[in-house]
Design a protein around this motif. Structure first.
Motif, short mmCIF file in Angstrom:
data_model
loop_
_atom_site.label_atom_id
_atom_site.label_comp_id
_atom_site.label_asym_id
_atom_site.label_seq_id
_atom_site.Cartn_x
_atom_site.Cartn_y
_atom_site.Cartn_z
N GLU A 1 0.82 -1.21 0.00
CA GLU A 1 0.00 0.00 0.00
C GLU A 1 0.86 1.27 0.00
OE1 GLU A 1 -3.10 0.58 -0.40
OE2 GLU A 1 -3.87 -1.47 -0.40
N TYR A 2 2.11 1.15 0.44
CA TYR A 2 2.98 2.33 0.46
C TYR A 2 3.28 2.85 -0.95
CZ TYR A 2 3.97 1.46 5.42
OH TYR A 2 3.86 1.28 6.79
N LEU A 3 2.99 2.05 -1.97
CA LEU A 3 3.20 2.52 -3.34
C LEU A 3 2.35 3.75 -3.65
CD1 LEU A 3 3.46 -0.77 -5.44
CD2 LEU A 3 5.20 1.01 -5.28
N LYS A 4 1.30 3.97 -2.88
CA LYS A 4 0.46 5.15 -3.10
C LYS A 4 1.25 6.44 -2.88
CE LYS A 4 -1.41 5.68 1.63
NZ LYS A 4 -0.26 5.00 2.25
N ASP A 5 2.36 6.36 -2.15
CA ASP A 5 3.18 7.55 -1.87
C ASP A 5 4.19 7.84 -2.97
OD1 ASP A 5 1.91 7.83 0.62
OD2 ASP A 5 3.32 6.44 1.56
N ILE A 6 4.26 6.96 -3.97
CA ILE A 6 5.26 7.10 -5.03
C ILE A 6 4.65 7.86 -6.22
CG2 ILE A 6 6.78 5.85 -6.62
CD1 ILE A 6 7.51 5.65 -3.63
N SER A 7 5.42 8.73 -6.82
CA SER A 7 4.92 9.54 -7.94
C SER A 7 4.58 8.66 -9.13
CB SER A 7 5.95 10.58 -8.35
OG SER A 7 7.07 9.97 -8.98
N ALA A 8 3.61 9.11 -9.92
CA ALA A 8 3.21 8.38 -11.13
C ALA A 8 4.37 8.24 -12.09
CB ALA A 8 2.04 9.11 -11.80
N GLU A 9 5.22 9.25 -12.17
CA GLU A 9 6.35 9.20 -13.09
C GLU A 9 7.30 8.05 -12.76
OE1 GLU A 9 4.96 13.50 -13.09
OE2 GLU A 9 5.26 11.92 -11.58
N ARG A 10 7.57 7.85 -11.47
CA ARG A 10 8.48 6.77 -11.07
C ARG A 10 7.84 5.40 -11.29
NH1 ARG A 10 10.69 7.11 -5.34
NH2 ARG A 10 12.44 5.93 -6.19
N ILE A 11 6.54 5.30 -11.01
CA ILE A 11 5.82 4.05 -11.27
C ILE A 11 5.88 3.74 -12.77
CG2 ILE A 11 3.54 2.98 -11.33
CD1 ILE A 11 4.42 3.08 -8.52
N GLN A 12 5.66 4.75 -13.57
CA GLN A 12 5.64 4.57 -15.02
C GLN A 12 6.95 4.01 -15.55
OE1 GLN A 12 7.22 6.98 -18.36
NE2 GLN A 12 5.58 8.27 -17.59
N VAL A 13 8.05 4.53 -15.06
CA VAL A 13 9.37 4.06 -15.52
C VAL A 13 9.53 2.56 -15.23
CG1 VAL A 13 11.86 4.21 -15.12
CG2 VAL A 13 10.50 6.30 -15.37
N GLU A 14 9.19 2.15 -14.02
CA GLU A 14 9.35 0.74 -13.65
C GLU A 14 8.37 -0.16 -14.41
OE1 GLU A 14 11.80 -0.43 -11.84
OE2 GLU A 14 12.53 1.62 -11.59
N LEU A 15 7.14 0.30 -14.59
CA LEU A 15 6.15 -0.49 -15.33
C LEU A 15 6.60 -0.69 -16.77
CD1 LEU A 15 3.39 -1.87 -15.60
CD2 LEU A 15 2.41 0.39 -16.10
N THR A 16 7.12 0.36 -17.39
CA THR A 16 7.57 0.25 -18.77
C THR A 16 8.73 -0.73 -18.89
OG1 THR A 16 6.88 2.53 -19.24
CG2 THR A 16 8.46 1.53 -20.76
#
Length: 452
Positions: free
Chosen positions: A186-201
């Motif tokens: 649930e702590y992933l909610k504190d992470i910016s969308a930009e950083r999530i996007q990089v890892e997802l890609t």
């Protein structure tokens, strides 16, 4: 163990050593070199403080002095050189409140995420592996340095990075690390969308993109991509399918080449199915117009994750066209293919065929051979269309607006209609794409428009 360090990186290390400081290549470049891969970057860690680094090298850039990083330029090639550091308290699961520089390499390596990324090397001391990184590489395991709860409390993105590294390397995440992710996701909610996007890609374009299912199993997609969870929960009781929407999606991703737009399109091509599902009296599920809903949701999701406009436009376009059916009734040979290329767009047509092929291969065997046969025929015709350089857009016409104006056809809406009709004729019969013929046709169309 010997690692061949590039000349410029080695020069920086030896220069720092000459001035009495410790220096090593560190992190991902060490990991990749041990695995026999060519590192993308060669990061350097040192006991020298930022101002000391700047005083030693002529050309530097203040990349992040507060966190100890200076970029040293060697013949315009950049190398990040970072001072050994100890991170302060983490209160937001993203970044430390402060950092303290240290002269102890072990203290610096202890703050890193995974054992395979916590190794250092130089020619003088050889490999420094204090946490079993080499052994984990041999075992093909992703394992946190020290207590995984502490590592994820420090930076919650590390949880998604664990899956990303597993996908890139074909490794498994060790049990204590997975257990910690289940507790902390649930702590992933504190992470910016930009950083999530990089890892997802990076995960999606990896050799093992199916590891996204691990992210789902550990609860992470529920935080940043809840639509994927709904796909995993949506069955497809239909002769054309053998998987749930989510498992079908994973198979489609696996069946496409590692291109960002193509794999994102595969991820989202059926994202509208959960909300368009209906079941008839025979118990068969239908997903009418799901491609439209999927296109809308794809754009919404990609904007939420801060993807660039070109990626968003391209993915939505492919998603909205992916369900076009080349069946016997709609399929009409070369003219039909040319018309579809013109509608879909020359830049999108080949990726669309690849997406459609992966989609068919991820379905059941019901009519699968027939679908693939027709798609093979369409692909062969498309290759012939490309080879012939057939006219597919108004720009490809052997006539333009200037020529039409010179021949008495006014600019404006009527000219646009004339050019569209000329293109329609040429798509049907490519031999018409000659200036003299097109001019005569344009004049006739113009007369009809004037008196209609």
């Amino acid at each position: 163990m010997e690692i061949r360090i590039p000349q410029h990186a080695n020069y920086i290390i030896k220069t720092l050593q000459h001035y009495g400081y410790e220096a090593y290549i560190v992190g991902g470049c060490v990991r990749d070199a041990i695995l026999g891969k060519e590192p993308a970057d060669w990061d350097i860690t040192t006991s020298a403080k930022p101002l000391q680094i700047k005083s030693i090298f002529q050309k530097t850039v203040d990349t992040g002095l507060k966190h100890g990083t200076v970029t040293v330029l060697m013949e315009k090639e950049p190398f990040e050189v970072t001072t050994y550091r100890i991170d302060g308290e983490y209160e937001d699961h993203r970044r430390p409140n402060d950092v303290t520089f240290t002269t102890n390499l072990k203290e610096d390596l202890m703050r890193r995420d995974f054992t395979i990324n916590a190794m250092a090397y130089n020619e003088k001391d050889g490999l420094v592996d204090l946490f079993g990184g080499v052994d984990d590489l041999k075992k093909k395991v992703i394992r946190c340095v020290g207590n995984p709860d502490d590592r994820f409390d420090e930076d919650a993105l590390r949880m998604l990075r664990a899956v990303r590294f597993a996908a890139q390397l074909g490794f498994e995440i060790d049990a204590p690390t997975m257990d910690a992710i289940r507790r902390k996701h649930e702590y992933l909610k504190d992470i910016s969308a930009e950083r999530i996007q990089v890892e997802l890609t990076k995960l999606l374009v990896s050799d093992y993109p199916e590891k996204i299912k691990t992210a789902w199993e550990l609860g992470m997609t529920g935080v940043f991509l809840p639509e994927f969870d709904r796909m995993m929960e949506t069955a497809q009781h239909n002769p054309h399918h053998k998987y749930s929407v989510g498992d079908h999606t994973i198979e489609v991703i696996k069946g496409t080449e590692p291109d960002k737009v193509l794999r994102l399109s595969a991820l989202l091509h059926d994202v509208g199915k959960p909300s368009t599902r209906s079941t008839d009296k025979e118990g068969i599920d239908h997903f009418y117009n799901h491609y439209k809903k999927s296109g809308e949701l794809a754009e919404e999701i990609l904007r939420r994750l801060k993807y660039d406009n070109h990626t968003i436009k391209s993915v939505r376009h492919l998603v909205e066209w992916h369900d076009f059916r080349w069946d016997d009734e709609s399929y009409a040979g070369m003219a039909k293919v040319r018309r579809m290329v013109s509608k879909v767009g020359i830049d999108y047509f080949e990726p669309l065929l690849k997406l459609q092929r992966a989609d068919i291969l991820a379905q059941s065997s019901y009519l699968q051979d027939k679908k693939l046969k027709v798609l093979d025929e369409v692909t062969a015709i498309y290759q012939e269309v490309k080879k012939n350089h057939d006219c597919l857009t108004i720009k490809d016409l052997d006539i333009d607006g200037v020529t039409l104006i010179r021949n008495g056809i006014p600019a404006g809406k009527r000219m646009g209609i004339i050019l569209e009709r000329l293109l329609d004729m040429v798509i049907e019969e490519p031999k018409l794409n000659q200036r003299a013929i097109l001019l005569e046709l344009a004049k006739k169309i113009n007369e009809v428009l004037i008196y209609s």
